[in-house]
Design a protein around this motif. Structure first.
Motif, PDB file in Angstrom:
ATOM      1  N   GLU A  33       0.832  -1.189   0.000  1.00 44.90           N
ATOM      2  CA  GLU A  33       0.000   0.000   0.000  1.00 44.90           C
ATOM      3  C   GLU A  33       0.873   1.247   0.000  1.00 44.90           C
ATOM      4  N   PRO A  34       0.405   2.349  -0.594  1.00 46.53           N
ATOM      5  CA  PRO A  34       1.146   3.610  -0.463  1.00 46.53           C
ATOM      6  C   PRO A  34       1.370   3.950   1.008  1.00 46.53           C
ATOM      7  N   GLY A  35       2.553   4.438   1.327  1.00 45.22           N
ATOM      8  CA  GLY A  35       2.909   4.744   2.702  1.00 45.22           C
ATOM      9  C   GLY A  35       3.691   3.648   3.383  1.00 45.22           C
ATOM     10  N   GLU A  36       3.679   2.437   2.810  1.00 49.04           N
ATOM     11  CA  GLU A  36       4.449   1.346   3.398  1.00 49.04           C
ATOM     12  C   GLU A  36       5.902   1.401   2.934  1.00 49.04           C
ATOM     13  N   ALA A  37       6.780   0.829   3.749  1.00 48.44           N
ATOM     14  CA  ALA A  37       8.207   0.806   3.457  1.00 48.44           C
ATOM     15  C   ALA A  37       8.658  -0.635   3.259  1.00 48.44           C
ATOM     16  N   VAL A  38       9.640  -0.807   2.381  1.00 45.79           N
ATOM     17  CA  VAL A  38      10.163  -2.136   2.048  1.00 45.79           C
ATOM     18  C   VAL A  38      11.676  -2.112   2.183  1.00 45.79           C
ATOM     19  N   GLU A  39      12.213  -3.168   2.788  1.00 44.95           N
ATOM     20  CA  GLU A  39      13.659  -3.363   2.832  1.00 44.95           C
ATOM     21  C   GLU A  39      14.060  -4.333   1.724  1.00 44.95           C
ATOM     22  N   GLU A 211      31.487  -0.654  -5.484  1.00 48.04           N
ATOM     23  CA  GLU A 211      30.319  -1.510  -5.669  1.00 48.04           C
ATOM     24  C   GLU A 211      30.232  -2.453  -4.470  1.00 48.04           C
ATOM     25  N   ALA A 212      29.100  -2.463  -3.791  1.00 46.46           N
ATOM     26  CA  ALA A 212      29.011  -3.228  -2.545  1.00 46.46           C
ATOM     27  C   ALA A 212      27.607  -3.783  -2.336  1.00 46.46           C
ATOM     28  N   PRO A 213      27.477  -5.058  -1.992  1.00 47.70           N
ATOM     29  CA  PRO A 213      26.171  -5.587  -1.623  1.00 47.70           C
ATOM     30  C   PRO A 213      25.755  -5.024  -0.267  1.00 47.70           C
ATOM     31  N   MET A 214      24.500  -4.632  -0.149  1.00 49.90           N
ATOM     32  CA  MET A 214      23.992  -4.110   1.119  1.00 49.90           C
ATOM     33  C   MET A 214      22.470  -4.117   1.096  1.00 49.90           C
ATOM     34  N   ARG A 215      21.869  -3.665   2.177  1.00 48.21           N
ATOM     35  CA  ARG A 215      20.410  -3.548   2.261  1.00 48.21           C
ATOM     36  C   ARG A 215      20.017  -2.076   2.130  1.00 48.21           C
ATOM     37  N   VAL A 216      18.836  -1.835   1.562  1.00 48.66           N
ATOM     38  CA  VAL A 216      18.319  -0.475   1.444  1.00 48.66           C
ATOM     39  C   VAL A 216      16.810  -0.514   1.706  1.00 48.66           C
ATOM     40  N   ALA A 217      16.329   0.468   2.462  1.00 44.77           N
ATOM     41  CA  ALA A 217      14.898   0.574   2.764  1.00 44.77           C
ATOM     42  C   ALA A 217      14.311   1.795   2.078  1.00 44.77           C
ATOM     43  N   CYS A 218      13.117   1.626   1.478  1.00 45.15           N
ATOM     44  CA  CYS A 218      12.438   2.701   0.756  1.00 45.15           C
ATOM     45  C   CYS A 218      10.959   2.732   1.148  1.00 45.15           C
ATOM     46  N   ARG A 219      10.396   3.940   1.225  1.00 45.60           N
ATOM     47  CA  ARG A 219       8.965   4.115   1.438  1.00 45.60           C
ATOM     48  C   ARG A 219       8.349   4.713   0.176  1.00 45.60           C
ATOM     49  N   PHE A 220       7.117   4.284  -0.150  1.00 46.78           N
ATOM     50  CA  PHE A 220       6.485   4.677  -1.405  1.00 46.78           C
ATOM     51  C   PHE A 220       5.225   5.513  -1.176  1.00 46.78           C
ATOM     52  N   ARG A 221       5.065   6.532  -2.013  1.00 51.49           N
ATOM     53  CA  ARG A 221       3.838   7.314  -2.043  1.00 51.49           C
ATOM     54  C   ARG A 221       3.465   7.552  -3.500  1.00 51.49           C
ATOM     55  N   VAL A 222       2.171   7.613  -3.760  1.00 54.37           N
ATOM     56  CA  VAL A 222       1.675   7.900  -5.112  1.00 54.37           C
ATOM     57  C   VAL A 222       1.221   9.347  -5.151  1.00 54.37           C
ATOM     58  N   ARG A 223       1.723  10.084  -6.138  1.00 54.08           N
ATOM     59  CA  ARG A 223       1.379  11.504  -6.248  1.00 54.08           C
ATOM     60  C   ARG A 223       0.712  11.780  -7.586  1.00 54.08           C
ATOM     61  N   ARG A 224      -0.342  12.617  -7.505  1.00 55.16           N
ATOM     62  CA  ARG A 224      -1.049  13.016  -8.720  1.00 55.16           C
ATOM     63  C   ARG A 224      -1.085  14.534  -8.856  1.00 55.16           C
ATOM     64  N   ASP A 225      -0.299  15.221  -8.009  1.00 51.76           N
ATOM     65  CA  ASP A 225      -0.267  16.682  -8.066  1.00 51.76           C
ATOM     66  C   ASP A 225       0.792  17.201  -9.026  1.00 51.76           C
ATOM     67  N   ILE A 226       1.617  16.301  -9.571  1.00 54.00           N
ATOM     68  CA  ILE A 226       2.652  16.705 -10.524  1.00 54.00           C
ATOM     69  C   ILE A 226       2.667  15.717 -11.679  1.00 54.00           C
ATOM     70  N   ARG A 227       3.233  16.123 -12.804  1.00 52.57           N
ATOM     71  CA  ARG A 227       3.425  15.266 -13.966  1.00 52.57           C
ATOM     72  C   ARG A 227       4.894  15.345 -14.370  1.00 52.57           C
ATOM     73  N   LEU A 228       5.485  14.206 -14.616  1.00 53.72           N
ATOM     74  CA  LEU A 228       6.893  14.155 -15.000  1.00 53.72           C
ATOM     75  C   LEU A 228       7.071  13.297 -16.244  1.00 53.72           C
ATOM     76  N   GLU A 229       8.072  13.640 -17.034  1.00 55.43           N
ATOM     77  CA  GLU A 229       8.477  12.807 -18.169  1.00 55.43           C
ATOM     78  C   GLU A 229       9.759  12.049 -17.864  1.00 55.43           C
ATOM     79  N   GLU A 230      10.548  12.563 -16.915  1.00 60.20           N
ATOM     80  CA  GLU A 230      11.795  11.932 -16.501  1.00 60.20           C
ATOM     81  C   GLU A 230      11.969  12.162 -15.003  1.00 60.20           C
ATOM     82  N   PRO A 231      12.892  11.436 -14.354  1.00 62.12           N
ATOM     83  CA  PRO A 231      13.007  11.538 -12.899  1.00 62.12           C
ATOM     84  C   PRO A 231      13.433  12.917 -12.407  1.00 62.12           C
ATOM     85  N   HIS A 232      12.932  13.277 -11.226  1.00 61.41           N
ATOM     86  CA  HIS A 232      13.400  14.409 -10.436  1.00 61.41           C
ATOM     87  C   HIS A 232      13.770  13.869  -9.063  1.00 61.41           C
ATOM     88  N   TYR A 233      14.490  14.665  -8.266  1.00 62.46           N
ATOM     89  CA  TYR A 233      14.726  14.241  -6.878  1.00 62.46           C
ATOM     90  C   TYR A 233      14.908  15.448  -5.980  1.00 62.46           C
TER      91      TYR A 233
END
Length: 318
Positions: A33-39, A211-233
């Protein structure tokens, strides 16, 4: 093992959870679900072909069909084409070792470095730094080199170049706290991440970082207030690049071609590192890839453009 960043789920880098190309037909390994985080558990960029006992000969035998594996994909419920997936990078797990290689035929100066080279790094000895040799240490600042969503076009697409879906962008500022904004091209976005780096300079000039193997955690949200053609950060605070307390030694490259200007700046840096710190050319090229930042200083004074290469002075013992 505790989950990073309070993640709700963990994806292990086992069979069926890693893929080697972008393909929207790959079945998701997890739905969230949006708002959840995954390792995510991430394999190193060689796909396990290199290890702490590897040599330069092993670099020459790399199977490029197995490089840059990514863990996933994750289906984010509610994400639709035209939306934007906000990926908040929460945390990185510890890395114990890493590698930097010069791979024949790859890198900014590929024609000038035809022989394989390999540096194995111990990432535990220096805590927040990795020792290049007894006099030179590189600050660690982990980030994922490859991070993105599925493409709308059917079929398998190489994971090596960056694309409108993100992918192998090698942006060294995608560190913990950064929010990456990715245009969504397919239902559920189908997010994957891999190619984790312990450190890299802007440009990754020899073609590899630490280059190194490791773990990374990310949280996801869905946004509809902007439109993109390529990544921003969005970076949450001051960039570590440009904050070195001991300053920088900077070389420049000037040319009518922006790529050649970059090559000239790097060649000059390799010469400087050789003359000043007695590094062999391959060593200097590899060090530049993990610690030197390329910057476009000007692209308006035609017909010549200028690229600068910034070497942090704090790499070197006083």
């Amino acid at each position: 093992m505790d989950r990073l960043g309070g993640a709700h789920h963990t994806i292990h880098a086992g069979h069926g959870h890693v893929h080697y190309g972008w393909d929207n037909a790959i079945e998701p390994v997890l739905e969230v679900e949006p708002g959840e985080a995954v390792e995510f558990e991430v394999i190193d960029a060689s796909g396990g072909q290199l290890n702490p006992r590897s040599t330069a000969e092993d670099v020459g035998r790399l199977d490029f069909e197995r490089v840059n594996p990514v863990t996933g994909p994750v289906f984010i419920k509610g994400a639709r084409p035209g939306d934007v997936l906000e990926v908040e990078i929460l945390a990185f797990g510890p890395a114990t070792w890493g590698w930097t290689a010069i791979i024949p035929g790859f890198g900014l100066l590929a024609d000038e470095f035809p022989e394989p080279y390999l540096k194995i790094w111990d990432l535990q000895a220096g805590h927040d730094r990795a020792w290049f040799n007894e006099r030179i240490a590189v600050p660690l600042n982990p980030f994922p080199g490859t991070i993105g969503v599925a493409l709308p076009e059917p079929g398998r697409h190489s994971i090596v170049p960056p694309r409108k879906n993100g992918g192998n962008m090698d942006i060294r500022h995608l560190t913990a706290g950064t929010r990456l904004l990715l245009p969504v091209w397919v239902e559920g976005a189908l997010f994957s991440v891999g190619d984790t780096h312990a450190a890299q300079g802007d440009g990754e000039v020899c073609g590899t970082a630490i280059e190194a193997p490791m773990r990374v955690a990310c949280r996801f949200r869905v946004r509809r207030d902007i439109r993109l053609e390529e990544p921003h950060y969005i970076v949450p605070g001051p960039l570590k690049s440009g904050q070195d307390p001991r300053g920088y030694y900077v070389t420049t490259g000037i040319s009518e071609d922006l790529m050649e200007a970059a090559r000239k700046a790097v060649r000059a840096m390799i010469r400087y590192l050789g003359e000043t710190y007695r590094l062999e050319p391959a060593e200097a090229y590899a060090l530049a890839s993990v610690a030197v930042d390329l910057k476009i200083s000007e692209v308006v004074d035609a017909p010549n453009w200028l690229v600068s290469a910034f070497l942090p002075q704090s790499l070197f013992l006083r």
